[in-house]
Design an enzyme around this catalytic site. Structure first.
Site, PDB file in Angstrom:
ATOM      1  N   CYS A  87      18.856 -10.491 -17.703  1.00 16.30           N
ATOM      2  CA  CYS A  87      19.743 -11.139 -18.685  1.00 16.30           C
ATOM      3  C   CYS A  87      19.202 -11.008 -20.101  1.00 16.30           C
ATOM      4  O   CYS A  87      19.920 -10.569 -21.015  1.00 16.30           O
ATOM      5  CB  CYS A  87      19.974 -12.593 -18.305  1.00 16.30           C
ATOM      6  SG  CYS A  87      18.490 -13.465 -17.782  1.00 16.30           S
TER       7      CYS A  87
HETATM    8  N1  LIG Z   1      20.396 -16.592 -12.688  1.00 17.87           N
HETATM    9  C1  LIG Z   1      20.568 -15.691 -13.638  1.00 17.87           C
HETATM   10  O1  LIG Z   1      21.072 -16.001 -14.745  1.00 17.87           O
HETATM   11  C2  LIG Z   1      20.177 -14.258 -13.410  1.00 17.87           C
HETATM   12  C3  LIG Z   1      20.476 -13.313 -14.393  1.00 17.87           C
HETATM   13  C4  LIG Z   1      20.129 -11.972 -14.175  1.00 17.87           C
HETATM   14  C5  LIG Z   1      19.488 -11.608 -13.015  1.00 17.87           C
HETATM   15  N2  LIG Z   1      19.179 -12.553 -12.082  1.00 17.87           N
HETATM   16  C6  LIG Z   1      18.490 -12.101 -10.874  1.00 17.87           C
HETATM   17  O2  LIG Z   1      19.432 -12.128  -9.804  1.00 17.87           O
HETATM   18  C7  LIG Z   1      18.755 -12.455  -8.576  1.00 17.87           C
HETATM   19  C8  LIG Z   1      19.429 -13.690  -7.965  1.00 17.87           C
HETATM   20  O3  LIG Z   1      19.319 -14.747  -8.911  1.00 17.87           O
HETATM   21  P1  LIG Z   1      19.941 -16.192  -8.665  1.00 17.87           P
HETATM   22  O4  LIG Z   1      19.769 -16.928  -9.945  1.00 17.87           O
HETATM   23  O5  LIG Z   1      21.275 -16.060  -8.061  1.00 17.87           O
HETATM   24  O6  LIG Z   1      18.889 -16.750  -7.579  1.00 17.87           O
HETATM   25  P2  LIG Z   1      19.045 -17.985  -6.600  1.00 17.87           P
HETATM   26  O7  LIG Z   1      20.065 -18.928  -7.142  1.00 17.87           O
HETATM   27  O8  LIG Z   1      17.661 -18.483  -6.352  1.00 17.87           O
HETATM   28  O9  LIG Z   1      19.601 -17.309  -5.248  1.00 17.87           O
HETATM   29  C9  LIG Z   1      18.844 -16.422  -4.487  1.00 17.87           C
HETATM   30  C10 LIG Z   1      19.636 -15.998  -3.266  1.00 17.87           C
HETATM   31  O10 LIG Z   1      18.855 -15.077  -2.517  1.00 17.87           O
HETATM   32  C11 LIG Z   1      18.761 -15.505  -1.142  1.00 17.87           C
HETATM   33  N3  LIG Z   1      17.395 -15.156  -0.733  1.00 17.87           N
HETATM   34  C12 LIG Z   1      16.230 -15.699  -1.185  1.00 17.87           C
HETATM   35  N4  LIG Z   1      15.182 -15.072  -0.638  1.00 17.87           N
HETATM   36  C13 LIG Z   1      15.685 -14.112   0.178  1.00 17.87           C
HETATM   37  C14 LIG Z   1      15.109 -13.135   1.031  1.00 17.87           C
HETATM   38  N5  LIG Z   1      13.789 -13.007   1.137  1.00 17.87           N
HETATM   39  N6  LIG Z   1      15.926 -12.323   1.716  1.00 17.87           N
HETATM   40  C15 LIG Z   1      17.271 -12.436   1.606  1.00 17.87           C
HETATM   41  N7  LIG Z   1      17.885 -13.337   0.813  1.00 17.87           N
HETATM   42  C16 LIG Z   1      17.096 -14.159   0.117  1.00 17.87           C
HETATM   43  C17 LIG Z   1      19.048 -16.990  -1.170  1.00 17.87           C
HETATM   44  O11 LIG Z   1      19.777 -17.398  -0.025  1.00 17.87           O
HETATM   45  P3  LIG Z   1      19.167 -17.865   1.350  1.00 17.87           P
HETATM   46  O12 LIG Z   1      17.842 -18.529   1.053  1.00 17.87           O
HETATM   47  O13 LIG Z   1      20.174 -18.820   1.914  1.00 17.87           O
HETATM   48  O14 LIG Z   1      19.058 -16.633   2.171  1.00 17.87           O
HETATM   49  C18 LIG Z   1      19.998 -17.137  -2.347  1.00 17.87           C
HETATM   50  O15 LIG Z   1      21.328 -16.914  -1.925  1.00 17.87           O
HETATM   51  C19 LIG Z   1      17.280 -12.721  -8.935  1.00 17.87           C
HETATM   52  O16 LIG Z   1      16.547 -11.562  -8.687  1.00 17.87           O
HETATM   53  C20 LIG Z   1      17.341 -13.008 -10.431  1.00 17.87           C
HETATM   54  O17 LIG Z   1      16.145 -12.664 -11.092  1.00 17.87           O
HETATM   55  C21 LIG Z   1      19.520 -13.863 -12.236  1.00 17.87           C
END
Ligand SMILES: NC(=O)c1ccc[n+]([C@@H]2O[C@H](COP(=O)([O-])OP(=O)(O)OC[C@H]3O[C@@H](n4cnc5c(N)ncnc54)[C@H](OP(=O)(O)O)[C@@H]3O)[C@@H](O)[C@H]2O)c1
Length: 355
Positions: free
Chosen positions: A152
Protein backbone atom coordinates in the site's frame (compact mmCIF):
# COMPACT_ATOMS: atom_id res chain seq x y z
CA UNK A 1 -16.90 -15.98 -16.92
CA UNK A 2 -13.50 -15.98 -15.22
CA UNK A 3 -13.42 -18.49 -12.37
CA UNK A 4 -11.72 -16.91 -9.36
CA UNK A 5 -10.58 -18.13 -5.94
CA UNK A 6 -9.48 -16.21 -2.88
CA UNK A 7 -7.07 -17.81 -0.42
CA UNK A 8 -7.41 -16.07 2.95
CA UNK A 9 -10.98 -14.81 2.84
CA UNK A 10 -11.41 -13.89 6.51
CA UNK A 11 -8.99 -10.96 6.44
CA UNK A 12 -9.63 -7.35 5.49
CA UNK A 13 -8.21 -7.57 1.97
CA UNK A 14 -10.01 -10.90 1.55
CA UNK A 15 -13.44 -9.48 2.38
CA UNK A 16 -12.69 -6.47 0.17
CA UNK A 17 -11.93 -8.87 -2.69
CA UNK A 18 -15.24 -10.68 -2.08
CA UNK A 19 -17.06 -7.33 -2.24
CA UNK A 20 -15.34 -6.30 -5.49
CA UNK A 21 -15.44 -9.67 -7.25
CA UNK A 22 -19.12 -10.21 -6.40
CA UNK A 23 -19.92 -7.03 -8.34
CA UNK A 24 -17.58 -7.81 -11.25
CA UNK A 25 -19.57 -8.59 -14.40
CA UNK A 26 -17.05 -11.11 -15.78
CA UNK A 27 -16.03 -13.01 -12.65
CA UNK A 28 -17.57 -15.85 -10.74
CA UNK A 29 -16.12 -16.44 -7.28
CA UNK A 30 -15.78 -20.22 -7.05
CA UNK A 31 -13.68 -20.81 -3.97
CA UNK A 32 -12.88 -18.96 -0.76
CA UNK A 33 -10.53 -20.42 1.83
CA UNK A 34 -10.00 -20.02 5.53
CA UNK A 35 -8.29 -22.36 7.95
CA UNK A 36 -10.23 -21.01 10.93
CA UNK A 37 -13.75 -20.71 9.43
CA UNK A 38 -13.98 -23.69 7.05
CA UNK A 39 -17.60 -24.75 6.51
CA UNK A 40 -18.97 -21.37 7.60
CA UNK A 41 -20.83 -19.00 5.26
CA UNK A 42 -18.84 -15.83 4.61
CA UNK A 43 -21.93 -13.69 5.20
CA UNK A 44 -22.26 -15.03 8.73
CA UNK A 45 -18.83 -13.57 9.55
CA UNK A 46 -19.35 -10.46 7.40
CA UNK A 47 -23.07 -9.51 7.42
CA UNK A 48 -22.22 -6.82 4.84
CA UNK A 49 -22.20 -9.72 2.35
CA UNK A 50 -25.75 -10.92 3.11
CA UNK A 51 -27.67 -10.93 -0.15
CA UNK A 52 -24.45 -10.32 -2.06
CA UNK A 53 -22.67 -13.67 -1.83
CA UNK A 54 -23.66 -17.05 -0.38
CA UNK A 55 -20.16 -18.52 -0.62
CA UNK A 56 -18.91 -20.80 2.16
CA UNK A 57 -15.31 -20.91 3.41
CA UNK A 58 -13.36 -24.01 2.40
CA UNK A 59 -10.40 -25.40 4.29
CA UNK A 60 -6.98 -24.93 2.76
CA UNK A 61 -6.36 -28.68 2.96
CA UNK A 62 -4.57 -30.97 0.55
CA UNK A 63 -7.52 -31.46 -1.78
CA UNK A 64 -7.87 -27.68 -2.10
CA UNK A 65 -5.02 -27.50 -4.59
CA UNK A 66 -6.97 -29.40 -7.25
CA UNK A 67 -9.95 -27.07 -6.68
CA UNK A 68 -7.69 -24.02 -7.01
CA UNK A 69 -6.20 -25.56 -10.15
CA UNK A 70 -9.68 -25.64 -11.69
CA UNK A 71 -9.89 -21.84 -11.44
CA UNK A 72 -8.57 -19.25 -13.90
CA UNK A 73 -7.13 -16.93 -11.28
CA UNK A 74 -6.24 -17.26 -7.61
CA UNK A 75 -5.86 -14.26 -5.31
CA UNK A 76 -3.74 -14.78 -2.21
CA UNK A 77 -4.91 -12.40 0.53
CA UNK A 78 -2.62 -14.08 3.03
CA UNK A 79 0.55 -13.20 4.95
CA UNK A 80 3.83 -13.46 3.04
CA UNK A 81 5.20 -16.97 2.59
CA UNK A 82 1.86 -18.59 1.63
CA UNK A 83 1.45 -17.85 -2.10
CA UNK A 84 4.99 -18.87 -3.06
CA UNK A 85 4.36 -22.41 -1.76
CA UNK A 86 1.40 -22.94 -4.14
CA UNK A 87 2.23 -20.69 -7.08
CA UNK A 88 4.28 -23.22 -9.04
CA UNK A 89 1.58 -25.93 -8.97
CA UNK A 90 -1.02 -23.36 -9.96
CA UNK A 91 0.88 -21.79 -12.85
CA UNK A 92 1.77 -25.26 -14.17
CA UNK A 93 -1.98 -25.87 -14.39
CA UNK A 94 -2.33 -22.60 -16.32
CA UNK A 95 -3.82 -20.67 -13.39
CA UNK A 96 -2.87 -17.01 -12.98
CA UNK A 97 -1.76 -15.94 -9.53
CA UNK A 98 -2.11 -12.54 -7.89
CA UNK A 99 -0.41 -12.32 -4.52
CA UNK A 100 -1.42 -9.43 -2.27
CA UNK A 101 1.47 -10.27 0.06
CA UNK A 102 5.16 -9.74 -0.62
CA UNK A 103 6.29 -13.08 -2.10
CA UNK A 104 6.57 -11.71 -5.63
CA UNK A 105 7.21 -8.01 -5.08
CA UNK A 106 10.97 -7.80 -4.63
CA UNK A 107 12.54 -9.02 -7.85
CA UNK A 108 15.89 -9.75 -6.21
CA UNK A 109 16.03 -13.12 -4.45
CA UNK A 110 18.64 -11.91 -1.97
CA UNK A 111 16.57 -8.82 -1.14
CA UNK A 112 13.52 -11.01 -0.51
CA UNK A 113 15.47 -13.39 1.70
CA UNK A 114 17.15 -10.56 3.61
CA UNK A 115 13.96 -8.56 4.24
CA UNK A 116 11.56 -11.47 4.83
CA UNK A 117 14.04 -13.75 6.61
CA UNK A 118 13.10 -16.94 4.78
CA UNK A 119 14.20 -18.76 1.64
CA UNK A 120 12.03 -18.20 -1.42
CA UNK A 121 10.04 -21.32 -2.33
CA UNK A 122 10.08 -20.74 -6.10
CA UNK A 123 13.03 -18.55 -7.17
CA UNK A 124 12.58 -19.47 -10.85
CA UNK A 125 8.99 -18.26 -10.86
CA UNK A 126 10.04 -15.09 -9.05
CA UNK A 127 12.18 -14.22 -12.11
CA UNK A 128 9.13 -14.11 -14.35
CA UNK A 129 6.76 -12.52 -11.81
CA UNK A 130 5.67 -8.96 -12.54
CA UNK A 131 5.26 -6.13 -10.05
CA UNK A 132 1.62 -5.21 -10.46
CA UNK A 133 1.41 -1.47 -10.80
CA UNK A 134 -0.66 -1.08 -14.00
CA UNK A 135 0.08 2.64 -14.39
CA UNK A 136 3.75 1.71 -14.78
CA UNK A 137 3.92 -1.86 -16.15
CA UNK A 138 0.67 -2.53 -17.95
CA UNK A 139 2.24 -4.41 -20.90
CA UNK A 140 4.22 -6.80 -18.69
CA UNK A 141 1.25 -7.42 -16.42
CA UNK A 142 -0.86 -8.37 -19.45
CA UNK A 143 1.57 -11.24 -20.19
CA UNK A 144 2.24 -12.30 -16.59
CA UNK A 145 1.28 -15.58 -14.98
CA UNK A 146 2.22 -14.31 -11.53
CA UNK A 147 1.70 -10.77 -10.29
CA UNK A 148 3.10 -9.41 -7.04
CA UNK A 149 0.47 -6.90 -6.03
CA UNK A 150 2.26 -3.81 -4.64
CA UNK A 151 2.33 -2.84 -1.00
CA UNK A 152 0.00 0.00 0.00
CA UNK A 153 2.68 2.55 0.91
CA UNK A 154 4.81 1.77 -2.19
CA UNK A 155 1.75 2.35 -4.41
CA UNK A 156 1.46 5.93 -3.13
CA UNK A 157 5.20 6.52 -3.22
CA UNK A 158 5.91 5.16 -6.69
CA UNK A 159 2.88 6.79 -8.31
CA UNK A 160 3.63 10.05 -6.47
CA UNK A 161 7.17 10.04 -7.84
CA UNK A 162 6.55 8.67 -11.33
CA UNK A 163 6.09 11.96 -13.24
CA UNK A 164 9.15 13.48 -11.53
CA UNK A 165 11.48 10.61 -12.32
CA UNK A 166 10.13 10.52 -15.89
CA UNK A 167 10.86 14.23 -16.49
CA UNK A 168 14.27 13.90 -14.84
CA UNK A 169 15.14 10.96 -17.11
CA UNK A 170 13.81 12.81 -20.16
CA UNK A 171 15.98 15.86 -19.44
CA UNK A 172 18.96 13.71 -18.30
CA UNK A 173 19.70 16.08 -15.48
CA UNK A 174 18.97 16.15 -11.78
CA UNK A 175 15.76 18.04 -11.09
CA UNK A 176 15.41 16.90 -7.49
CA UNK A 177 18.20 16.43 -5.00
CA UNK A 178 19.24 12.95 -3.91
CA UNK A 179 17.13 12.82 -0.75
CA UNK A 180 13.47 11.78 -0.95
CA UNK A 181 11.45 11.97 2.29
CA UNK A 182 8.18 10.03 2.43
CA UNK A 183 6.11 10.84 5.49
CA UNK A 184 3.18 8.43 5.37
CA UNK A 185 0.10 7.68 7.46
CA UNK A 186 -2.16 4.65 7.38
CA UNK A 187 -5.49 3.74 8.91
CA UNK A 188 -5.46 0.71 11.21
CA UNK A 189 -6.99 -1.71 8.68
CA UNK A 190 -3.55 -1.59 7.03
CA UNK A 191 -2.35 -3.94 9.77
CA UNK A 192 -4.94 -6.61 9.00
CA UNK A 193 -7.75 -8.14 11.04
CA UNK A 194 -5.82 -10.21 13.55
CA UNK A 195 -5.86 -9.08 17.19
CA UNK A 196 -2.84 -7.04 18.28
CA UNK A 197 -2.44 -4.92 21.39
CA UNK A 198 -1.37 -1.81 19.47
CA UNK A 199 -4.59 -2.06 17.42
CA UNK A 200 -6.96 -2.26 20.39
CA UNK A 201 -9.54 0.54 20.35
CA UNK A 202 -8.09 2.11 23.50
CA UNK A 203 -4.58 2.03 22.05
CA UNK A 204 -5.17 3.09 18.45
CA UNK A 205 -8.06 5.56 18.79
CA UNK A 206 -7.39 9.13 19.95
CA UNK A 207 -3.73 8.46 19.24
CA UNK A 208 -1.13 9.04 16.49
CA UNK A 209 2.01 6.96 16.48
CA UNK A 210 5.06 6.24 14.35
CA UNK A 211 6.34 2.74 13.67
CA UNK A 212 8.93 1.05 11.44
CA UNK A 213 10.88 4.31 11.12
CA UNK A 214 13.97 2.20 10.50
CA UNK A 215 13.78 -1.02 8.53
CA UNK A 216 10.16 -1.08 7.31
CA UNK A 217 9.76 -3.77 4.64
CA UNK A 218 8.16 -1.34 2.22
CA UNK A 219 11.41 0.64 1.98
CA UNK A 220 13.19 -1.79 -0.40
CA UNK A 221 10.01 -1.98 -2.48
CA UNK A 222 9.94 1.81 -2.85
CA UNK A 223 13.66 1.84 -3.71
CA UNK A 224 13.13 -0.92 -6.28
CA UNK A 225 10.25 1.10 -7.72
CA UNK A 226 12.44 4.17 -8.23
CA UNK A 227 15.47 2.29 -9.55
CA UNK A 228 13.97 -0.49 -11.66
CA UNK A 229 10.36 0.28 -12.36
CA UNK A 230 10.82 3.97 -13.07
CA UNK A 231 14.40 3.38 -14.31
CA UNK A 232 15.79 6.43 -12.56
CA UNK A 233 19.04 7.57 -14.19
CA UNK A 234 20.04 9.16 -10.90
CA UNK A 235 20.60 7.73 -7.44
CA UNK A 236 18.19 8.61 -4.69
CA UNK A 237 18.21 8.03 -0.96
CA UNK A 238 14.77 7.37 0.49
CA UNK A 239 13.76 8.17 4.06
CA UNK A 240 10.44 6.44 4.74
CA UNK A 241 8.47 7.29 7.89
CA UNK A 242 5.21 5.36 8.39
CA UNK A 243 2.60 6.30 11.01
CA UNK A 244 -0.61 4.82 12.33
CA UNK A 245 -3.55 7.22 12.50
CA UNK A 246 -6.90 6.68 14.24
CA UNK A 247 -9.04 5.92 11.23
CA UNK A 248 -10.10 2.61 9.72
CA UNK A 249 -9.37 3.04 6.02
CA UNK A 250 -7.15 5.46 4.21
CA UNK A 251 -3.55 6.31 3.53
CA UNK A 252 -1.93 9.74 3.16
CA UNK A 253 1.66 10.02 1.93
CA UNK A 254 3.48 13.36 1.83
CA UNK A 255 6.57 13.21 -0.38
CA UNK A 256 9.09 15.99 0.30
CA UNK A 257 11.65 16.90 -2.36
CA UNK A 258 14.17 19.66 -2.85
CA UNK A 259 14.35 20.98 -6.40
CA UNK A 260 17.63 21.79 -8.12
CA UNK A 261 17.95 25.05 -10.07
CA UNK A 262 16.85 23.17 -13.22
CA UNK A 263 13.97 21.60 -11.29
CA UNK A 264 12.51 25.00 -10.41
CA UNK A 265 12.06 25.72 -14.13
CA UNK A 266 9.63 22.81 -14.65
CA UNK A 267 5.87 23.33 -14.47
CA UNK A 268 5.24 20.35 -12.17
CA UNK A 269 1.49 20.76 -11.99
CA UNK A 270 1.31 20.50 -15.78
CA UNK A 271 3.74 17.57 -15.91
CA UNK A 272 1.66 15.60 -13.39
CA UNK A 273 -1.53 16.35 -15.31
CA UNK A 274 0.11 15.27 -18.59
CA UNK A 275 1.56 12.10 -17.11
CA UNK A 276 -1.77 10.86 -15.72
CA UNK A 277 -4.24 12.31 -18.22
CA UNK A 278 -5.20 8.85 -19.56
CA UNK A 279 -5.26 7.02 -16.24
CA UNK A 280 -8.76 6.16 -15.05
CA UNK A 281 -7.82 5.81 -11.40
CA UNK A 282 -5.30 8.62 -10.93
CA UNK A 283 -6.67 12.07 -10.27
CA UNK A 284 -4.31 15.06 -10.24
CA UNK A 285 -6.10 17.73 -8.24
CA UNK A 286 -6.23 21.34 -9.43
CA UNK A 287 -3.39 23.62 -8.33
CA UNK A 288 -3.69 24.62 -4.66
CA UNK A 289 -6.09 21.83 -3.68
CA UNK A 290 -5.48 19.51 -0.72
CA UNK A 291 -6.45 15.85 -0.91
CA UNK A 292 -8.15 13.99 1.92
CA UNK A 293 -8.58 10.30 2.54
CA UNK A 294 -12.37 10.56 2.62
CA UNK A 295 -12.37 11.56 -1.06
CA UNK A 296 -11.10 8.09 -2.02
CA UNK A 297 -12.77 5.90 0.60
CA UNK A 298 -13.82 2.45 -0.64
CA UNK A 299 -12.78 3.35 -4.19
CA UNK A 300 -9.87 2.42 -6.45
CA UNK A 301 -8.94 6.07 -6.97
CA UNK A 302 -5.68 7.65 -5.94
CA UNK A 303 -5.57 11.45 -5.76
CA UNK A 304 -2.45 13.57 -6.01
CA UNK A 305 -1.79 17.24 -5.25
CA UNK A 306 1.38 19.10 -6.26
CA UNK A 307 2.60 21.99 -4.08
CA UNK A 308 5.67 24.24 -4.28
CA UNK A 309 7.05 26.59 -1.63
CA UNK A 310 10.17 28.55 -0.63
CA UNK A 311 10.63 30.44 -3.88
CA UNK A 312 9.55 27.25 -5.71
CA UNK A 313 12.56 25.31 -4.34
CA UNK A 314 10.57 22.79 -2.29
CA UNK A 315 8.27 20.37 -4.05
CA UNK A 316 5.72 18.46 -1.98
CA UNK A 317 3.56 15.74 -3.47
CA UNK A 318 0.50 14.72 -1.46
CA UNK A 319 -1.01 11.34 -2.28
CA UNK A 320 -4.15 9.70 -0.88
CA UNK A 321 -5.69 6.28 -1.47
CA UNK A 322 -7.79 3.70 0.31
CA UNK A 323 -5.21 1.19 1.56
CA UNK A 324 -7.66 -1.70 1.09
CA UNK A 325 -8.68 -0.78 -2.46
CA UNK A 326 -6.05 0.94 -4.66
CA UNK A 327 -3.56 -0.13 -1.95
CA UNK A 328 -4.59 -3.81 -2.11
CA UNK A 329 -7.79 -5.52 -3.35
CA UNK A 330 -8.85 -2.93 -5.97
CA UNK A 331 -5.40 -2.88 -7.50
CA UNK A 332 -5.46 -6.71 -7.52
CA UNK A 333 -8.74 -6.65 -9.49
CA UNK A 334 -7.28 -3.98 -11.80
CA UNK A 335 -4.32 -6.33 -12.39
CA UNK A 336 -6.68 -9.22 -13.08
CA UNK A 337 -8.52 -7.10 -15.65
CA UNK A 338 -5.21 -6.36 -17.39
CA UNK A 339 -4.06 -10.02 -17.22
CA UNK A 340 -7.29 -11.21 -18.87
CA UNK A 341 -7.31 -8.49 -21.52
CA UNK A 342 -10.42 -6.81 -20.15
CA UNK A 343 -11.21 -3.14 -19.71
CA UNK A 344 -9.03 -2.15 -16.76
CA UNK A 345 -11.88 -0.35 -15.00
CA UNK A 346 -14.33 -3.26 -15.16
CA UNK A 347 -15.97 -3.77 -11.76
CA UNK A 348 -14.03 -0.86 -10.29
CA UNK A 349 -15.65 2.23 -11.67
CA UNK A 350 -17.67 3.37 -8.67
CA UNK A 351 -17.57 6.57 -6.63
CA UNK A 352 -15.97 6.81 -3.20
CA UNK A 353 -18.25 6.80 -0.15
CA UNK A 354 -18.95 10.13 1.55
CA UNK A 355 -19.29 10.99 4.41
N1 LIG B 1 -4.52 -4.52 5.02
C1 LIG B 1 -4.02 -3.77 4.06
O1 LIG B 1 -4.33 -2.56 3.95
C2 LIG B 1 -3.07 -4.36 3.05
C3 LIG B 1 -2.65 -3.57 1.98
C4 LIG B 1 -1.78 -4.12 1.03
C5 LIG B 1 -1.34 -5.41 1.17
N2 LIG B 1 -1.73 -6.16 2.24
C6 LIG B 1 -1.22 -7.52 2.33
O2 LIG B 1 -2.29 -8.41 2.00
C7 LIG B 1 -2.15 -9.63 2.76
C8 LIG B 1 -3.45 -9.85 3.55
O3 LIG B 1 -3.63 -8.73 4.41
P1 LIG B 1 -4.89 -8.56 5.36
O4 LIG B 1 -4.79 -7.19 5.93
O5 LIG B 1 -6.11 -8.97 4.65
O6 LIG B 1 -4.51 -9.65 6.49
P2 LIG B 1 -5.45 -10.31 7.58
O7 LIG B 1 -6.63 -9.43 7.82
O8 LIG B 1 -4.56 -10.65 8.73
O9 LIG B 1 -5.93 -11.67 6.87
C9 LIG B 1 -5.05 -12.71 6.58
C10 LIG B 1 -5.81 -13.86 5.95
O10 LIG B 1 -4.89 -14.90 5.64
C11 LIG B 1 -5.33 -16.15 6.21
N3 LIG B 1 -4.10 -16.82 6.64
C12 LIG B 1 -3.26 -16.44 7.64
N4 LIG B 1 -2.20 -17.26 7.69
C13 LIG B 1 -2.37 -18.18 6.71
C14 LIG B 1 -1.63 -19.30 6.26
N5 LIG B 1 -0.47 -19.62 6.82
N6 LIG B 1 -2.10 -20.01 5.23
C15 LIG B 1 -3.28 -19.68 4.63
N7 LIG B 1 -4.03 -18.63 5.01
C16 LIG B 1 -3.58 -17.90 6.03
C17 LIG B 1 -6.27 -15.76 7.34
O11 LIG B 1 -7.35 -16.67 7.45
P3 LIG B 1 -7.37 -17.99 8.31
O12 LIG B 1 -6.48 -17.76 9.51
O13 LIG B 1 -8.81 -18.18 8.69
O14 LIG B 1 -6.89 -19.06 7.40
C18 LIG B 1 -6.87 -14.45 6.85
O15 LIG B 1 -8.00 -14.71 6.04
C19 LIG B 1 -0.94 -9.44 3.69
O16 LIG B 1 0.17 -10.04 3.09
C20 LIG B 1 -0.77 -7.93 3.74
O17 LIG B 1 0.56 -7.54 3.97
C21 LIG B 1 -2.60 -5.68 3.17
Amino acid sequence: MIKAAIVGGTGYTGVELIRLLSAHPKVSLELLTSRSEAGVRADSIFPSLRGISDIVFSDLGEDTLSKLQACDVVFFATPHGVAMKQAEALTQAGVKVIDLAADFRLQSLSDFEQWYQQPHACPELLKSAVYGLPEVSRESIAKALVVGNPGCYPTTAILGLKPIIEVQNEQSERLISERIIIDAKSGVSGAGRQAKLSLNFAEASDNFSAYGVVGHRHLPEIEQGIEQLLNSQFEHKVRFLPHLVPMIRGMFSSIHLELTEAGTKVDWQQRFEDSYQNEAFIDVLPKGAFPDTRSVRASNRLRIAVHQDNAQADLTILVVQDNLVKGAAGQAVQNMNVMFGMDETLGLNFAPIVP
